[in-house]
Design an enzyme around this catalytic site. Structure first.
Site, mmCIF file in Angstrom:
data_model
loop_
_atom_site.group_PDB
_atom_site.id
_atom_site.type_symbol
_atom_site.label_atom_id
_atom_site.label_comp_id
_atom_site.label_asym_id
_atom_site.label_seq_id
_atom_site.Cartn_x
_atom_site.Cartn_y
_atom_site.Cartn_z
ATOM 1 N N ARG A 212 26.261 -90.777 65.012
ATOM 2 C CA ARG A 212 27.202 -89.902 65.638
ATOM 3 C C ARG A 212 26.681 -90.086 66.948
ATOM 4 O O ARG A 212 27.806 -89.824 68.162
ATOM 5 C CB ARG A 212 27.253 -88.457 64.950
ATOM 6 C CG ARG A 212 27.519 -87.795 65.742
ATOM 7 C CD ARG A 212 27.315 -86.118 65.883
ATOM 8 N NE ARG A 212 26.056 -85.637 66.556
ATOM 9 C CZ ARG A 212 24.703 -84.930 66.480
ATOM 10 N NH1 ARG A 212 25.274 -83.907 65.856
ATOM 11 N NH2 ARG A 212 23.732 -85.295 66.971
ATOM 12 N N ARG A 225 18.833 -97.006 74.458
ATOM 13 C CA ARG A 225 18.329 -96.506 72.612
ATOM 14 C C ARG A 225 19.095 -96.861 71.873
ATOM 15 O O ARG A 225 20.134 -96.918 71.730
ATOM 16 C CB ARG A 225 17.891 -95.563 72.867
ATOM 17 C CG ARG A 225 16.769 -94.698 73.590
ATOM 18 C CD ARG A 225 16.798 -93.672 73.397
ATOM 19 N NE ARG A 225 17.458 -91.993 73.598
ATOM 20 C CZ ARG A 225 17.645 -90.934 73.066
ATOM 21 N NH1 ARG A 225 16.672 -90.653 72.574
ATOM 22 N NH2 ARG A 225 18.716 -90.289 73.178
ATOM 23 N N PHE A 285 18.229 -71.772 54.878
ATOM 24 C CA PHE A 285 17.432 -72.559 55.902
ATOM 25 C C PHE A 285 17.846 -73.492 56.089
ATOM 26 O O PHE A 285 17.902 -74.783 56.817
ATOM 27 C CB PHE A 285 16.549 -72.499 55.959
ATOM 28 C CG PHE A 285 15.395 -73.015 57.086
ATOM 29 C CD1 PHE A 285 15.763 -73.008 58.778
ATOM 30 C CD2 PHE A 285 14.957 -73.697 56.138
ATOM 31 C CE1 PHE A 285 14.702 -73.845 59.507
ATOM 32 C CE2 PHE A 285 13.347 -74.586 57.507
ATOM 33 C CZ PHE A 285 13.881 -74.710 59.336
#
Length: 413
Positions: A212, A225, A285
């Site tokens: 992404r 990068r 979570f």
């Protein structure tokens, strides 16, 4: 106007968005009074709003440990990410970072915006770390040490092969999966998961982010990068940055699809990891970020916009995922639906079409065999868009706004 237009197109997003807004407000009210803990939870909200919302699913003791674990690794990542810091300065800090977390006086000036604040006032994080139980401290120190060494290795090494790519993702994310498994075990809430499954949980999220964030990473100043492996991108262009140029659009999309196909390898390990979890709070979570990852891949696949700007899930769908991801059946259903979206976008002329379809079918087979895909289930991802009267939508919004205002103003006992 964009948000309102999205609500008109997806009116069933409204209620989850309202619940998410209320959860964010409640989170702000739950910030501990102690200065160091207040800093940590406020900073957590600033560096990752979505993670801050997900972490509140956990019980207080484990939540504190995971909060500090996340901030320590964000700080470590800030050192690695800052391309303005010279390599000879950066390397010893990365390698020794696991020792700095025991020193409330240590700090290092780097990063920008909220990350600079995190590094300048890192003493708050170290102070909170020293208040954690011994088992939590040992797990966080071990992972920080291994991650710092891995980051230092890749400061001096390019991501050339797919094996390099997997190794880099292991150091920066797979180890997070291993660390979280250790924290869950230290809290005596889960059995210790296998390293293989824990690693895949991290790799799937990290590879999604790398896919992404292509444009942001390649345009990084003062130095780009590069995390996409040469073994993949060199099949399509001479230089990784060539993918962003319009004349290479066809090749760029093919390369993108190759990267997405690579990431699909980790899904079955992730599903196995989540299916073994016992604690409902830990499950949610772990599951919410994984569902968001497969949703993001569905959005990115075959999408030239990855090379033109920011491609991200609409807020309403994010809210819906947070609201609806409660059981393993929900996870299987979401992975099945999002993989169906990817499947529908596969161009038979794509060089990796056969491999992509094979991996998607493997994922969907696992989901089908779970027994979760009943005819009565409500798919919130793939369905025909409904037509709603704009006036009705406005009435719904006004009613929900009144309810929200009432709940926010009500005294809490």
């Amino acid at each position: 106007m964009g948000s309102f237009g999205a609500m008109l197109k997806h009116p069933d997003d409204i209620y989850p968005l309202l619940k998410l807004k209320m959860a964010a407000r409640n989170l702000e009210k739950q910030i501990p009074p102690q200065p160091h803990w207040a800093f940590c939870y406020t900073m957590l909200h600033k560096v990752s709003r979505s993670f801050a919302l997900v972490i509140q699913q956990l019980g207080p003791e484990l939540r504190n440990a995971v909060c500090i674990f996340y901030l320590v690794l964000r700080a470590l990542d800030t050192v690695e990410d800052d391309t303005a810091v010279e390599t000879d300065v950066k390397l010893p800090i990365l390698i020794a970072f696991h020792r700095h977390i025991y020193d409330p006086k240590w700090h290092f000036a780097c990063g920008t915006k909220e990350y600079k604040v995190l590094m300048d006032e890192f003493h708050h994080v170290a102070t909170a770390f020293l208040e954690l139980g011994k088992g939590y401290q040992e797990a966080i120190e071990d992972i920080t040490k291994r991650m710092g060494a891995g980051m230092a290795k890749f400061i001096c090494k390019e991501v050339e092969t797919v094996e390099d790519y997997d190794e880099y993702c292991h150091y920066v994310a797979g180890l997070v999966g291993l660390g979280l498994s250790k924290l869950f075990h230290a809290a005596e809430l889960e059995d210790l998961a296998t390293d293989e499954h824990s690693n895949s949980m991290g790799l799937f999220l990290q590879k999604t982010n790398i896919i992404r964030d292509y444009l942001e990473d390649i345009n990084e100043i003062p130095k780009s990068r590069m995390f996409w492996p040469r073994q993949i991108w060199s099949k399509y262009v001479n230089k990784l940055e060539d993918l962003k140029y319009e004349e290479n659009s066809d090749k760029a999309v093919q390369c993108l699809n190759d990267m997405v196909t690579n990431s699909l390898l980790h899904i079955e390990d992730c599903l196995k990891y989540m299916s073994d979890l016992r604690d409902p709070a830990i499950f949610k979570f772990c599951a919410i970020p994984q569902v968001m990852a497969i949703g993001t891949l569905a959005l990115c696949y075959n999408n030239i916009e990855v090379f033109r700007g920011v491609v991200k899930m609409r807020r309403g769908l994010t809210a819906k995922i947070i609201d609806k991801t409660r059981t393993m059946a929900d996870v299987y259903a979401a992975f099945y639906d999002f993989s169906s979206i990817i499947k529908s976008k596969v161009d038979k002329k794509d060089p990796n079409a056969t491999k992509t379809l094979s991996r998607l079918e493997s994922v969907q087979k696992t989901c089908r065999e779970s027994g979760a895909l009943t005819n009565s289930r409500k798919s919130y991802i793939i369905k025909s868009e409904q037509s709603f009267n704009s006036a009705l939508i406005m009435v719904m919004i006004i009613i929900l706004a009144i309810i929200y205002a009432y709940v926010s103003a009500s005294p809490r006992f």
